[in-house]
Design a protein around this motif. Sequence first.
Motif, PDB file in Angstrom:
ATOM      1  N   GLU A 153      35.696 -15.302 -43.171  1.00  0.00           N
ATOM      2  CA  GLU A 153      36.610 -16.440 -43.149  1.00  0.00           C
ATOM      3  C   GLU A 153      37.344 -16.576 -44.479  1.00  0.00           C
ATOM      4  OE1 GLU A 153      35.777 -20.741 -41.426  1.00  0.00           O
ATOM      5  OE2 GLU A 153      35.124 -20.612 -43.522  1.00  0.00           O
ATOM      6  N   HIS A 159      39.314 -16.972 -38.668  1.00  0.00           N
ATOM      7  CA  HIS A 159      39.657 -18.352 -38.995  1.00  0.00           C
ATOM      8  C   HIS A 159      38.457 -19.277 -39.031  1.00  0.00           C
ATOM      9  CE1 HIS A 159      42.100 -21.961 -39.223  1.00  0.00           C
ATOM     10  NE2 HIS A 159      41.492 -22.444 -38.163  1.00  0.00           N
ATOM     11  N   ASP A 160      37.467 -19.017 -38.178  1.00  0.00           N
ATOM     12  CA  ASP A 160      36.370 -19.976 -37.992  1.00  0.00           C
ATOM     13  C   ASP A 160      35.028 -19.249 -38.046  1.00  0.00           C
ATOM     14  OD1 ASP A 160      34.641 -21.973 -37.273  1.00  0.00           O
ATOM     15  OD2 ASP A 160      35.629 -22.482 -35.387  1.00  0.00           O
ATOM     16  N   ALA A 161      34.341 -19.369 -39.170  1.00  0.00           N
ATOM     17  CA  ALA A 161      33.050 -18.695 -39.325  1.00  0.00           C
ATOM     18  C   ALA A 161      32.036 -19.184 -38.306  1.00  0.00           C
ATOM     19  CB  ALA A 161      32.519 -18.912 -40.739  1.00  0.00           C
TER      20      ALA A 161
END
Length: 274
Positions: A153, A159-161
């Motif tokens: 990320e 975008h979104d861990a």
Amino acid sequence: MKSQIEILKHLQELVLARDEHHAHGDGSQIDRLTDEIESLKSELDVRALALFDRIYKRNHLVLAQVVNGCCAGCGMAVPVSMAQMIKRGEHLVACQACGRVLCDDGSTVVLSKGSNEEDREGFERFSSPEMMVAELASDEREAVVYELAKLMEKTGRVHDAAAIVDGTLQRESILSTAMNGGIALPHVRGVENSLPAVAIGVSKSGVKWDDDGNIVNLVVLASIPVSGSAFYMNFTANFLKVIADKKTKEEIIAVKSNGELWKLIEKKLRKYWK
């Protein structure tokens, strides 16, 4: 019809897990995975089963997400009316070009703006020094996956861990990716609008990986867009060739810095990606 889509998504993952086990496993889970696949297929209605069987004969990637108005499998534009139907999930819709079943996934990961892959070569197309950890902070699987996902990320490749962690742990619940020799290859598929990403961590003391008691010293986390499945199979095969050499694996585990880990792995993989 959403339930049929969910069955197909689960079925897709089981099929790919079996393919990976055929390629890199010891064969011990093939029968179990095949039984689960056949059980799920029995839950499909007649049309969904016919679609699955027809596509599977050509390509084991049966599903494709609609991303930016296009089929992620082949890149063909999806008509707006069809995209709306897919989003509602009321009917199974096949891509008019490649024939894959199209689906909409609200958890789609979006790539950060400004990423540019044109100047990257070799293994650097999939990873970077910033995604290397010479000594993982935890000895627990979930924390390790989160640590590596956060690096993905931070570099902007995903975008979104949290979405990466959730998808990875769901995959692990199907079949542990721990392998003989103290290595685990956790991964999540279907992460669209992202780049293929590989983060690697070393634990000299070992990570408790699964309920079977596997302890791993080397964790290789991958985030794989649908269109990147071929990349992942290729990368896995090549990486396993590299660490098959006992001396090389010992060198990797003994590294003292993130930069040293990157240089060593990039050097060993260089001949596979020009």
